[in-house]
Design a protein around this motif. Structure first.
Motif, PDB file in Angstrom:
ATOM      1  N   ALA A 118       0.829  -1.206   0.000  1.00 27.21           N
ATOM      2  CA  ALA A 118       0.000   0.000   0.000  1.00 27.21           C
ATOM      3  C   ALA A 118       0.856   1.246   0.000  1.00 27.21           C
ATOM      4  N   GLY A 119       1.905   1.240   0.797  1.00 29.36           N
ATOM      5  CA  GLY A 119       2.797   2.394   0.830  1.00 29.36           C
ATOM      6  C   GLY A 119       3.496   2.610  -0.495  1.00 29.36           C
ATOM      7  N   LEU A 120       3.860   1.516  -1.195  1.00 22.50           N
ATOM      8  CA  LEU A 120       4.517   1.640  -2.499  1.00 22.50           C
ATOM      9  C   LEU A 120       3.575   2.213  -3.547  1.00 22.50           C
ATOM     10  N   ILE A 121       2.281   1.824  -3.465  1.00 23.52           N
ATOM     11  CA  ILE A 121       1.306   2.415  -4.399  1.00 23.52           C
ATOM     12  C   ILE A 121       1.208   3.921  -4.169  1.00 23.52           C
ATOM     13  N   GLU A 122       1.190   4.299  -2.915  1.00 28.78           N
ATOM     14  CA  GLU A 122       1.107   5.730  -2.577  1.00 28.78           C
ATOM     15  C   GLU A 122       2.322   6.484  -3.095  1.00 28.78           C
ATOM     16  N   ILE A 123       3.483   5.896  -2.946  1.00 28.70           N
ATOM     17  CA  ILE A 123       4.712   6.546  -3.426  1.00 28.70           C
ATOM     18  C   ILE A 123       4.705   6.648  -4.947  1.00 28.70           C
ATOM     19  N   MET A 124       4.331   5.550  -5.638  1.00 26.82           N
ATOM     20  CA  MET A 124       4.328   5.567  -7.100  1.00 26.82           C
ATOM     21  C   MET A 124       3.364   6.616  -7.641  1.00 26.82           C
ATOM     22  N   GLU A 125       2.250   6.828  -6.974  1.00 23.98           N
ATOM     23  CA  GLU A 125       1.250   7.765  -7.474  1.00 23.98           C
ATOM     24  C   GLU A 125       1.444   9.170  -6.913  1.00 23.98           C
ATOM     25  N   SER A 126       2.719   9.509  -6.697  1.00 27.30           N
ATOM     26  CA  SER A 126       3.065  10.875  -6.288  1.00 27.30           C
ATOM     27  C   SER A 126       3.787  11.563  -7.442  1.00 27.30           C
ATOM     28  N   PHE A 127       3.611  12.877  -7.533  1.00 30.40           N
ATOM     29  CA  PHE A 127       4.239  13.643  -8.613  1.00 30.40           C
ATOM     30  C   PHE A 127       5.758  13.574  -8.522  1.00 30.40           C
ATOM     31  N   LYS A 128       6.280  13.585  -7.317  1.00 33.73           N
ATOM     32  CA  LYS A 128       7.729  13.561  -7.133  1.00 33.73           C
ATOM     33  C   LYS A 128       8.332  12.281  -7.715  1.00 33.73           C
ATOM     34  N   PHE A 129       7.724  11.127  -7.432  1.00 32.67           N
ATOM     35  CA  PHE A 129       8.236   9.858  -7.954  1.00 32.67           C
ATOM     36  C   PHE A 129       8.207   9.858  -9.479  1.00 32.67           C
ATOM     37  N   ALA A 130       7.097  10.324 -10.053  1.00 31.44           N
ATOM     38  CA  ALA A 130       6.974  10.355 -11.507  1.00 31.44           C
ATOM     39  C   ALA A 130       7.995  11.304 -12.131  1.00 31.44           C
ATOM     40  N   PHE A 131       8.226  12.461 -11.469  1.00 34.78           N
ATOM     41  CA  PHE A 131       9.167  13.441 -12.013  1.00 34.78           C
ATOM     42  C   PHE A 131      10.596  12.891 -12.008  1.00 34.78           C
ATOM     43  N   VAL A 132      11.036  12.373 -10.866  1.00 38.60           N
ATOM     44  CA  VAL A 132      12.413  11.853 -10.779  1.00 38.60           C
ATOM     45  C   VAL A 132      12.591  10.650 -11.709  1.00 38.60           C
ATOM     46  N   LEU A 133      11.549   9.818 -11.831  1.00 39.70           N
ATOM     47  CA  LEU A 133      11.623   8.664 -12.729  1.00 39.70           C
ATOM     48  C   LEU A 133      11.881   9.104 -14.158  1.00 39.70           C
ATOM     49  N   HIS A 134      11.109  10.089 -14.641  1.00 38.85           N
ATOM     50  CA  HIS A 134      11.283  10.541 -16.029  1.00 38.85           C
ATOM     51  C   HIS A 134      12.595  11.289 -16.227  1.00 38.85           C
ATOM     52  N   LEU A 135      13.034  12.032 -15.222  1.00 36.96           N
ATOM     53  CA  LEU A 135      14.316  12.728 -15.322  1.00 36.96           C
ATOM     54  C   LEU A 135      15.463  11.723 -15.471  1.00 36.96           C
ATOM     55  N   MET A 136      15.460  10.681 -14.647  1.00 35.25           N
ATOM     56  CA  MET A 136      16.542   9.703 -14.710  1.00 35.25           C
ATOM     57  C   MET A 136      16.474   8.876 -15.993  1.00 35.25           C
ATOM     58  N   ILE A 137      15.256   8.618 -16.476  1.00 34.04           N
ATOM     59  CA  ILE A 137      15.155   7.900 -17.755  1.00 34.04           C
ATOM     60  C   ILE A 137      15.785   8.718 -18.871  1.00 34.04           C
ATOM     61  N   LYS A 138      15.539  10.032 -18.866  1.00 27.85           N
ATOM     62  CA  LYS A 138      16.108  10.900 -19.904  1.00 27.85           C
ATOM     63  C   LYS A 138      17.627  10.965 -19.807  1.00 27.85           C
ATOM     64  N   LEU A 139      18.141  11.155 -18.588  1.00 24.25           N
ATOM     65  CA  LEU A 139      19.594  11.267 -18.418  1.00 24.25           C
ATOM     66  C   LEU A 139      20.295   9.950 -18.763  1.00 24.25           C
ATOM     67  N   LEU A 140      19.734   8.845 -18.271  1.00 20.48           N
ATOM     68  CA  LEU A 140      20.389   7.555 -18.511  1.00 20.48           C
ATOM     69  C   LEU A 140      20.222   7.083 -19.949  1.00 20.48           C
ATOM     70  N   ALA A 141      19.211   7.586 -20.640  1.00 24.37           N
ATOM     71  CA  ALA A 141      19.076   7.256 -22.061  1.00 24.37           C
ATOM     72  C   ALA A 141      20.232   7.830 -22.862  1.00 24.37           C
ATOM     73  N   ILE A 142      20.662   9.023 -22.473  1.00 19.45           N
ATOM     74  CA  ILE A 142      21.797   9.654 -23.157  1.00 19.45           C
ATOM     75  C   ILE A 142      23.076   8.837 -22.939  1.00 19.45           C
ATOM     76  N   THR A 143      23.312   8.449 -21.685  1.00 13.91           N
ATOM     77  CA  THR A 143      24.529   7.660 -21.403  1.00 13.91           C
ATOM     78  C   THR A 143      24.403   6.234 -21.929  1.00 13.91           C
ATOM     79  N   ASN A 144      23.183   5.706 -22.011  1.00 13.60           N
ATOM     80  CA  ASN A 144      23.015   4.334 -22.480  1.00 13.60           C
ATOM     81  C   ASN A 144      23.394   4.196 -23.953  1.00 13.60           C
ATOM     82  N   GLU A 145      23.116   5.221 -24.743  1.00 13.54           N
ATOM     83  CA  GLU A 145      23.536   5.195 -26.148  1.00 13.54           C
ATOM     84  C   GLU A 145      25.049   5.096 -26.251  1.00 13.54           C
TER      85      GLU A 145
END
Length: 839
Positions: free
Chosen positions: A546-573
């Motif tokens: 239940a706590g993990l669902i609450e964390i996942m459905e927060s704006f902060k989690f979504a923001f940091v997730l997308h930021l790291m996906i973008k940064l790591l996509a650059i290094t992954n190439e």
């Protein structure tokens, strides 16, 4: 006569001596006489028992009588005889070899065969000059053409005789050069033109006798044992069928990385192991093969474990031979890494990087070496042994590529420093892919928000994949979501699209694993929420779902997730490119620069696009978006402190800018090779924008850095050649399509401009030689886990190494000719079977 025993004496006429495993040469004859009818001219040989056999007419068999040791046969070192053959003692350097007489007579032939297969050591390095008389003199490689027996020791700077080392006869110590060319080494280059022919001598000289013994020894058909074997044409044909069949199945099992032997290989076993089962399968379907195996000699079935290992060894040696033939006398670099195998042995994998005749940089697997300790000194000894075994000189090294372990890269006592002390041109490059992984790991914990993200992701992965039931539930929900999206037109079907995926835990040593985990979490978002809800509804004790669902459905989690996906996509190439075998140091540095530029651009103008993307994601997933102007407490401070900032400041400054600044700082710190003078000079060769970076002075300075590769005359004319070269390639249409240094090198070979500008091409080769990453070695370790599994954990190191060479270099292995492998197999040791003479 039926009940009497007649002694027959076999007497060889002629003057040539014999050697173990051989018979007299073609101008010698063998005569068989009853002992009482022996000719008078042979009576003087009656006491010499080395050519004497007794034939028992009652049993029609040969009996060799007991012999008294002759004075010449007694070992001069007494008890210091080597009784067991050790392949590690077969060294290339003639100055460091054990003398043949040091081995027990029972294994001397085996030692000779090992040296003959390896061949004489004839390096083409730059021979050191020393003052003899009034001039500086050195060994000349042109002598190799005139004297096929000549060998050279780099360590002792001396010449030796290959034939005399193998087959010198007792009593030859009076011959010219007996000790010099077999033990001490010849160094008098001033009188070489007189001494070398003098060592060869006349027709009956000790050297020429040794050479004849060498020729006879290589011809197994002329051996005494073969001549008395009474082999027929039919037996030779059957032997050939058995040998080709066994080799074919051995090659198949090696290429697939499969086991050879079974637990029970008896005739009544239901599973005799892959090798014997495949042979039986073939026998049941091919009458010729069945007849060959069923009517073959009992001791020559070609099914034994020793035969399997010999076939694998021959395959591995042919693969290595092909690699060594392509390397020739070229310069090369080494890529080294260590890893434990399934039997908890520390294995050191060694790969070579060189430029082939087409101008292409190639990385090939050389050896897997079991090291008992991983100190820098032990690793250096192991590397030198491997290079010596393959007749490669450490002085030909032009690059070293390792990971970040202190015993490898240590500035004072690391392996790279010890090799640099011996060879100052073997420049060390820390694995770029390893550097990049360290950057990713560092960024993953650059601030509390990113650190929390990966902690939560780890918990989510553990909770949703801990059991088979939860994995199945996640998989089924994901499948249903894909069907719903296909039906609504949100996604489209196609080859390779919408594959079944699962969450993977990120690791600090797996390149790109962080990016993969975050990307899959984003793709399976709805399915993960569904599984977490199921876990919470089960209600079997306390759960954090239940706590993990609450964390996942927060704006902060979504923001940091997308930021790291973008940064790591650059290094992954960049990570994917760095794992290619053909990547070179100049291209790698350019790609690193491109990544830094993309990160800087994202910092300057990437906030708006990222925020819009996160907003859209939150709206589709039902996640509330906070007011960016609302003031919140500073993270880590109490609300009572009254220290606040806006949501916009928190997400943009405290997370977005901090993460990008951290990754940029780490990139600059880790990839500091770009500032090296050597790399800057090599980058001037890049053909981009019509060779816009070309700089004659910087490129000419490389001839001073690689002082040993360019003579004083070369350094005097290099500037003129560079100026002519740049004018030519800018006008030549073929060079206008070159994209990098490797395409430049291949184009020069195709247009034969490497012959017109040999010094420039030599600089290009040196640029291509510098290693970039150890990804090739990592792939070899993946093969190691396939070959040496839990059920095959007891294989010895030699067998393991042979299988690794063939499996890792399958492109070469599959192109080998069976006849070449069989020829090596026959020459490896005495075989009871012989091939038809047409072969």
């Amino acid at each position: 006569m039926a009940s009497s025993r007649v002694h027959w004496r076999i007497h060889r006429t002629g003057t040539l001596g014999t050697c173990p495993g051989s018979i007299p040469s073609v101008f010698s004859t063998i005569a068989i006489f009853p002992s009482h009818c022996m000719p008078k001219n042979a009576q003087k040989h009656e006491k010499t028992m080395e050519n004497t056999f007794f034939v028992d007419t009652r049993r029609n068999s040969q009996v060799e009588p007991p012999q008294d040791p002759q004075p010449s046969d007694v070992h001069e070192h007494g008890d210091d005889v080597i009784d067991e053959f050790n392949p590690a003692e077969i060294v290339c350097d003639p100055a460091h070899r054990q003398q043949i007489a040091d081995y027990h007579p029972n294994i001397q032939d085996q030692v000779r065969r090992a040296y003959i297969l390896k061949g004489p050591t004839r390096p083409t390095v730059k021979f050191d000059r020393k003052k003899i008389g009034s001039k500086n003199r050195a060994f000349s490689k042109n002598w190799y053409k005139n004297y096929d027996w000549l060998e050279y020791s780099v360590s002792e700077q001396a010449a030796f005789c290959f034939y005399c080392f193998l087959f010198k006869q007792p009593g030859s110590s009076t011959h010219f050069g007996y000790d010099v060319f077999t033990k001490k080494g010849f160094r008098d280059w001033k009188h070489a033109y007189q001494a070398l022919p003098a060592h060869v001598g006349g027709v009956n000289s000790a050297h020429n006798k040794a050479r004849l013994h060498y020729d006879d020894f290589r011809n197994q058909r002329q051996s005494v044992s073969s001549n008395f074997a009474r082999s027929t044409k039919e037996s030779e044909v059957l032997y050939k069928i058995r040998l080709h069949t066994s080799l074919g199945y051995a090659r198949y099992l090696i290429a697939q990385g499969l086991a050879f032997r079974g637990h029970d290989e008896s005739s009544t076993s239901l599973n005799k192991g892959n090798f014997r089962e495949m042979v039986d399968w073939h026998k049941a379907r091919d009458e010729k093969v069945r007849h060959a195996f069923d009517h073959g000699s009992r001791n020559c079935k070609m099914l034994a474990a020793e035969i399997q290992k010999d076939l694998a060894k021959c395959c591995a040696e042919e693969v290595t031979k092909a690699i060594m033939r392509e390397i020739g006398d070229k310069k090369f670099s080494v890529l080294i890494d260590e890893s434990r195998d399934i039997s908890v042995k520390e294995q050191m994998a060694v790969m070579l990087r060189y430029v082939n005749d087409k101008g292409k940089a190639v990385e090939q697997f050389l050896s897997l070496y079991h090291v008992s300790e991983t100190t820098s000194e032990a690793l250096k000894v192991a590397l030198v042994d491997i290079l010596d075994h393959h007749k490669l000189s450490i002085h030909s090294l032009r690059g070293q590529g390792y990971d970040g372990a202190s015993n490898m890269r240590g500035e004072f006592n690391g392996l790279q420093k010890k090799i640099l002390d011996e060879n100052p041109y073997a420049f060390y490059v820390h694995c770029f892919a390893h550097h990049l992984q360290l950057v990713v790991v560092s960024v993953a914990s650059c601030c509390s928000s990113t650190h929390d993200l990966f902690e939560y992701v780890s918990l989510i992965v553990s909770t949703t994949t801990v059991s088979c039931k939860r994995r199945d539930s996640l998989r089924e929900e994901r499948h249903q979501n894909i069907l719903d999206q296909l039906e609504s037109g949100e996604i489209f079907s196609g080859r390779g699209l919408n594959q079944e995926t699962n969450l993977a835990r990120p690791g600090d040593t797996r390149w790109g694993s962080h990016h993969t985990t975050l990307l899959r979490l984003s793709q399976t978002w709805k399915s993960v929420i569904y599984v977490l809800r199921e876990v919470n509804d089960e209600g079997r004790g306390p759960s954090q779902a239940a706590g993990l669902i609450e964390i996942m459905e927060s704006f902060k989690f979504a923001f940091v997730l997308h930021l790291m996906i973008k940064l790591l996509a650059i290094t992954n190439e960049l990570s994917q490119v760095l794992q290619r075998k053909d990547i070179n140091i100049v291209n790698a540095i350019e790609l690193v620069g491109d990544v830094k530029a993309r990160l800087a651009s994202m910092r300057e103008s990437g906030w708006e696009s990222l925020f819009d993307e996160v907003q859209h994601f939150c709206v589709t997933k039902g996640i509330p978006v906070p007011d960016m102007n609302e003031r919140i407490p500073v993270r880590g401070r109490s609300r009572l402190d009254g220290v606040t900032y806006t949501n916009l400041h928190f997400y943009r400054v405290e997370i977005f800018y901090v993460a990008i600044d951290k990754i940029c700082t780490e990139m600059n710190h880790r990839f500091n090779e770009a500032s090296s003078n050597i790399i800057v000079a090599f980058s001037c060769l890049h053909p981009k924008n019509s060779f816009s970076k070309f700089d004659v002075d910087k490129l000419a300075s490389l001839t001073e850095v690689y002082h040993g590769d360019f003579s004083s005359g070369d350094r005097a004319i290099i500037r003129d050649e560079l100026q002519t070269y740049i004018l030519h390639v800018r006008r030549h249409e073929a060079f206008s399509s070159c994209k990098d240094i490797e395409s430049l090198a291949t184009t020069m070979v195709e247009t034969e401009k490497h012959l017109v500008f040999p010094l420039v091409y030599r600089i290009i080769e040196l640029a291509l030689l510098l290693p970039v990453s150890t990804a090739s070695v990592e792939r070899a370790f993946s093969a190691m886990k396939i070959i040496k599994s839990k059920l095959r954990s007891k294989m010895n190191d030699t067998w393991f190494n042979d299988l690794m060479i063939c499996y890792t270099e399958r492109d070469i292995f599959k192109g080998l000719d069976d006849d070449a492998i069989i020829k090596r197999f026959q020459a490896m040791k005495y075989r009871k079977g012989q091939l038809p003479r047409s072969n």
